[in-house]
Design a protein around this motif. Structure first.
Motif, PDB file in Angstrom:
ATOM      1  N   VAL A   4       0.148 -11.433  -6.738  1.00 34.09           N
ATOM      2  CA  VAL A   4      -0.130 -10.971  -5.366  1.00 34.09           C
ATOM      3  C   VAL A   4       0.674 -11.833  -4.408  1.00 34.09           C
ATOM      4  N   GLU A   5       1.301 -11.156  -3.452  1.00 37.13           N
ATOM      5  CA  GLU A   5       2.106 -11.886  -2.471  1.00 37.13           C
ATOM      6  C   GLU A   5       1.709 -11.429  -1.069  1.00 37.13           C
ATOM      7  N   CYS A   6       1.211 -12.344  -0.266  1.00 34.28           N
ATOM      8  CA  CYS A   6       0.893 -12.018   1.130  1.00 34.28           C
ATOM      9  C   CYS A   6       2.058 -12.514   1.971  1.00 34.28           C
ATOM     10  N   ARG A   7       2.678 -11.595   2.718  1.00 27.87           N
ATOM     11  CA  ARG A   7       3.856 -11.962   3.514  1.00 27.87           C
ATOM     12  C   ARG A   7       3.560 -11.766   4.992  1.00 27.87           C
ATOM     13  N   ASN A   8       3.427 -12.869   5.699  1.00 28.67           N
ATOM     14  CA  ASN A   8       3.257 -12.839   7.157  1.00 28.67           C
ATOM     15  C   ASN A   8       2.185 -11.824   7.580  1.00 28.67           C
ATOM     16  N   LYS A  42     -11.129 -15.652   5.487  1.00 26.89           N
ATOM     17  CA  LYS A  42     -10.946 -15.716   4.024  1.00 26.89           C
ATOM     18  C   LYS A  42     -11.296 -14.366   3.380  1.00 26.89           C
ATOM     19  N   SER A  43     -12.470 -13.845   3.755  1.00 32.02           N
ATOM     20  CA  SER A  43     -12.890 -12.566   3.166  1.00 32.02           C
ATOM     21  C   SER A  43     -11.996 -11.434   3.642  1.00 32.02           C
ATOM     22  N   VAL A  44     -11.521 -11.543   4.878  1.00 28.22           N
ATOM     23  CA  VAL A  44     -10.614 -10.515   5.416  1.00 28.22           C
ATOM     24  C   VAL A  44      -9.334 -10.486   4.582  1.00 28.22           C
ATOM     25  N   LEU A  45      -8.833 -11.678   4.229  1.00 30.83           N
ATOM     26  CA  LEU A  45      -7.622 -11.756   3.403  1.00 30.83           C
ATOM     27  C   LEU A  45      -7.864 -11.116   2.030  1.00 30.83           C
ATOM     28  N   LEU A  46      -9.048 -11.391   1.480  1.00 34.04           N
ATOM     29  CA  LEU A  46      -9.402 -10.835   0.167  1.00 34.04           C
ATOM     30  C   LEU A  46      -9.394  -9.296   0.206  1.00 34.04           C
ATOM     31  N   LYS A  47      -9.944  -8.758   1.303  1.00 28.88           N
ATOM     32  CA  LYS A  47     -10.020  -7.300   1.420  1.00 28.88           C
ATOM     33  C   LYS A  47      -8.634  -6.672   1.607  1.00 28.88           C
ATOM     34  N   HIS A  48      -7.677  -7.453   2.140  1.00 26.69           N
ATOM     35  CA  HIS A  48      -6.309  -6.937   2.254  1.00 26.69           C
ATOM     36  C   HIS A  48      -5.672  -6.764   0.881  1.00 26.69           C
ATOM     37  N   ILE A  49      -6.039  -7.642  -0.054  1.00 32.12           N
ATOM     38  CA  ILE A  49      -5.401  -7.609  -1.384  1.00 32.12           C
ATOM     39  C   ILE A  49      -5.689  -6.284  -2.092  1.00 32.12           C
ATOM     40  N   VAL A  50      -6.891  -5.766  -1.895  1.00 36.41           N
ATOM     41  CA  VAL A  50      -7.241  -4.505  -2.582  1.00 36.41           C
ATOM     42  C   VAL A  50      -7.186  -3.301  -1.638  1.00 36.41           C
ATOM     43  N   GLY A  51      -6.589  -3.501  -0.473  1.00 30.78           N
ATOM     44  CA  GLY A  51      -6.382  -2.370   0.434  1.00 30.78           C
ATOM     45  C   GLY A  51      -7.634  -1.881   1.135  1.00 30.78           C
ATOM     46  N   ASP A  56      -2.188  -5.546  10.344  1.00 27.13           N
ATOM     47  CA  ASP A  56      -1.551  -5.031  11.568  1.00 27.13           C
ATOM     48  C   ASP A  56      -0.043  -5.254  11.486  1.00 27.13           C
ATOM     49  N   ARG A  57       0.332  -6.378  10.921  1.00 27.34           N
ATOM     50  CA  ARG A  57       1.740  -6.729  10.716  1.00 27.34           C
ATOM     51  C   ARG A  57       1.854  -7.422   9.369  1.00 27.34           C
ATOM     52  N   GLY A  58       3.057  -7.401   8.779  1.00 28.55           N
ATOM     53  CA  GLY A  58       3.239  -8.063   7.491  1.00 28.55           C
ATOM     54  C   GLY A  58       2.843  -7.147   6.343  1.00 28.55           C
ATOM     55  N   SER A  59       2.836  -7.704   5.148  1.00 29.75           N
ATOM     56  CA  SER A  59       2.527  -6.857   3.984  1.00 29.75           C
ATOM     57  C   SER A  59       1.859  -7.669   2.879  1.00 29.75           C
ATOM     58  N   VAL A  60       1.108  -6.941   2.049  1.00 32.65           N
ATOM     59  CA  VAL A  60       0.511  -7.541   0.850  1.00 32.65           C
ATOM     60  C   VAL A  60       1.113  -6.809  -0.337  1.00 32.65           C
ATOM     61  N   GLY A  64       4.751  -6.492  -6.583  1.00 33.48           N
ATOM     62  CA  GLY A  64       5.915  -5.997  -5.840  1.00 33.48           C
ATOM     63  C   GLY A  64       5.680  -4.724  -5.047  1.00 33.48           C
ATOM     64  N   VAL A  65       4.484  -4.131  -5.177  1.00 34.21           N
ATOM     65  CA  VAL A  65       4.203  -2.866  -4.473  1.00 34.21           C
ATOM     66  C   VAL A  65       3.399  -3.161  -3.207  1.00 34.21           C
ATOM     67  N   ASP A  66       3.871  -2.634  -2.076  1.00 34.15           N
ATOM     68  CA  ASP A  66       3.196  -2.856  -0.797  1.00 34.15           C
ATOM     69  C   ASP A  66       1.890  -2.043  -0.760  1.00 34.15           C
ATOM     70  N   VAL A  67       0.764  -2.746  -0.782  1.00 40.03           N
ATOM     71  CA  VAL A  67      -0.552  -2.076  -0.844  1.00 40.03           C
ATOM     72  C   VAL A  67      -0.776  -1.201   0.390  1.00 40.03           C
ATOM     73  N   GLY A  68      -0.314  -1.668   1.547  1.00 34.47           N
ATOM     74  CA  GLY A  68      -0.539  -0.937   2.793  1.00 34.47           C
ATOM     75  C   GLY A  68       0.189   0.394   2.856  1.00 34.47           C
ATOM     76  N   ARG A  69       1.196   0.586   2.004  1.00 32.93           N
ATOM     77  CA  ARG A  69       1.978   1.827   2.050  1.00 32.93           C
ATOM     78  C   ARG A  69       1.564   2.816   0.962  1.00 32.93           C
ATOM     79  N   LEU A  70       0.547   2.448   0.173  1.00 34.86           N
ATOM     80  CA  LEU A  70       0.160   3.333  -0.933  1.00 34.86           C
ATOM     81  C   LEU A  70      -0.669   4.515  -0.437  1.00 34.86           C
ATOM     82  N   SER A  71      -0.505   5.661  -1.084  1.00 29.79           N
ATOM     83  CA  SER A  71      -1.358   6.812  -0.771  1.00 29.79           C
ATOM     84  C   SER A  71      -2.757   6.496  -1.301  1.00 29.79           C
ATOM     85  N   ASN A  72      -3.735   7.270  -0.843  1.00 34.67           N
ATOM     86  CA  ASN A  72      -5.116   7.074  -1.296  1.00 34.67           C
ATOM     87  C   ASN A  72      -5.218   7.098  -2.816  1.00 34.67           C
ATOM     88  N   LYS A  73      -4.507   8.048  -3.423  1.00 36.12           N
ATOM     89  CA  LYS A  73      -4.570   8.228  -4.876  1.00 36.12           C
ATOM     90  C   LYS A  73      -4.011   6.986  -5.587  1.00 36.12           C
TER      91      LYS A  73
END
Lengths: 253, 268
Positions: A4-8, A42-51, A56-60, A64-73
């Motif tokens: 897992v990589e949290c970027r900015n 801390k918990s907010v960061l955890l919830k970002h990891i699993v989408g 608001d900015r940056g990516s998880v 190598g796959v950006d979680v924020g850009r994944l479709s629901n499926k």
């Protein structure tokens, strides 16, 4: 195993910034502990990891796959690889313990009821609970609920387990039981673990690495020994539990 | 102090909230349509909800219906006295019950009971992170929790309304006989005089729409809950208020479409 990589990563709620550019890499197979004061995200960061939350900015990035850009499926497909233990256990109160542990298996596999019951019993045994399968969550103590939450999190054999304040609200002995469980699960199942806590005894015991979150950014990363011996003023104040120091309580917006 | 900024805020906040809720509930409804092909997977949950919503609401709906019919009968007889023959009592009670009172009053009483219970249940699940836990288990809460509830309301409201219509007419007929002196035969003759299947169909269509509104408002408000017990209380109240308002607004638009367009037969 998962990387897992949290970027900015930036996140705010109702105009209040919680994460302000978090950068953190979680390596495959390691147990990383994220420490920090209550309310630092801390918990907010955890919830970002699993989408569960999107930055608001940056990516998880997960493998190598950006979680924020994944479709629901795709997001649901990704989540099958994760398990999560919630601070409040978050057991489904309309199900029995077996119903909770086997919920994912019933929904995602074609296993027979007998097979699911066998896996539930096996996972519950792993967390030290036997003969509780038919009980309702309301009949269990806090520590037992947490352990059922553990069993549910590992029922689908995840590659990564996220723990949100696993020892909060438990007595010291039960906290140590839970810590032992995290160590045991990480070593036996060879999974990546992310533990969010402000319980330092727990952090030192379970963590391969510790990262400290303060004012929405990661200010320190190191092994438990490096944390113990650091001269970083904020980390020192936190691990020594002093009210005086660079962290002024109530200063955060 | 009343400043221009405060005044704008006081006016703007409710408008923004309304638009957010209208948009959010519409998206939720579209989400249900998108997931309808997965309904067989949640058939068990849907049947359980149908039982809870339908069977559970029956006593309330039945009592309401009997007394609504009785009141309609007494009121109509009062209006008729000395001007209109009592044979038309059955026509008026039947028409008003089938077209309006049955569907709308059933929806309002069921709305109060069911949307509150759905919002409270889902709201509690939200604040105790049970919905997050479901998402982590890769189970879509919209499919597992929302769709069965909305579909169950959509199916059960027409069923309840049919029972309510029958009981309201029987209640009206009983009161007409006992306290007004209109014989059942006369009442039924009046009932049959202007009976139209279109009226029954329009009543059922209305009831189905109201059912969907009740389920949707309960689920939407439940999913928007935050902030613990107080938040659950707020969501429950919002669910009841918004479902009642939406039912009355939808009633007007549906009546306009059904009676002025679809079943309109022109002026004789």
């Amino acid at each position: 195993m998962i990387t897992v990589e949290c970027r900015n990563v930036w996140k705010s709620f109702y105009g209040k910034s919680v994460l302000r550019g978090v950068n953190l890499t979680i390596r495959p197979g390691e147990t990383i502990v994220i420490i920090g004061q209550s309310g630092t995200g801390k918990s907010v960061l955890l919830k970002h990891i699993v989408g569960l939350l999107a930055p608001d900015r940056g990516s998880v990035l997960v493998d190598g796959v950006d979680v924020g850009r994944l479709s629901n499926k795709k997001l649901f497909e990704l989540r099958v690889r994760f398990g999560m233990v919630f601070q409040s256990a978050a057991l489904f109160d309309s199900f029995t313990v077996d119903g909770n542990v086997g919920f994912g298996l019933r929904e995602h596999t074609d296993m027979s009821d007998e097979e699911i019951a066998r896996i539930c019993a096996e996972k519950l045994h792993m967390v030290g609970l036997d003969d509780v399968g038919s009980k309702a969550p309301s009949e269990l103590s806090g520590g037992m609920k947490k352990r059922v939450g553990f069993a549910r999190a590992i029922a689908m054999n995840p590659e990564c387990v996220l723990y949100d304040e696993p020892t909060t609200g438990l007595d010291p002995i039960m906290s140590d039981v839970i810590n032992n469980l995290i160590v045991k699960l990480s070593s036996e199942l060879k999974i990546t673990s992310v533990v969010v806590t402000h319980d330092l005894a727990s952090a030192y015991k379970v963590g391969d690495r510790i990262a400290m979150l303060h004012d929405g950014v990661v200010i320190f990363e190191g092994t438990p020994d490096e944390v113990r011996n650091t001269n970083h003023p904020i980390v020192r104040q936190f691990i020594e539990g002093r009210a005086e120091g660079p962290i002024v309580v109530g200063s955060r917006e | 102090m009343l400043t221009p900024q405060n005044a704008f805020r006081a006016v703007g906040r409710p408008i923004i909230n309304f638009l957010r809720d209208a948009g959010g509930s519409t998206l939720m409804l579209l989400g249900i349509f998108k997931r309808l092909k997965e309904l067989p997977r949640t058939s068990r949950q849907t049947f359980l909800q149908m039982e809870a919503i339908g069977l559970g609401s029956m006593p309330l709906v039945f009592i309401t219906a009997i007394f609504v019919g009785a009141v309609a009968s007494v009121q109509a007889a009062y209006q008729f006295q000395d001007y209109v023959p009592m044979v038309f009592l059955g026509s008026v009670v039947g028409k008003s019950v089938i077209l309006e009172l049955g569907p709308v009053l059933s929806a309002l009483v069921v709305g109060g009971r069911v949307s509150a219970s759905i919002a409270a249940e889902l709201g509690t699940m939200k604040v105790t992170e049970q919905i997050d836990a479901m998402e982590i288990l890769a189970i879509d809460p919209q499919r597992y929790l929302v769709m069965p509830r909305v579909v169950a309301c959509f199916i059960m409201l027409p069923v309840l309304t049919i029972f309510a219509d029958v009981l309201a007419i029987l209640g009206g007929m009983f009161v007409a006989n006992v306290s007004i002196g209109v014989k059942p035969n006369t009442f039924i003759e009046g009932l049959r005089m202007f009976f139209s299947v279109d009226d029954v169909i329009s009543g059922i269509l209305k009831a189905a729409t109201f059912g969907a509104i009740i389920g949707l408002m309960g689920c939407y408000n439940g999913f928007r809950t935050y902030g613990g017990a107080q938040g659950v209380g707020k969501s429950t109240m919002h669910a009841v208020v918004t479902s009642c308002i939406c039912i009355l607004i939808a009633d007007y638009f549906l009546s306009s479409v059904l009676f002025r367009v679809i079943f309109y037969k022109g002026v004789a």
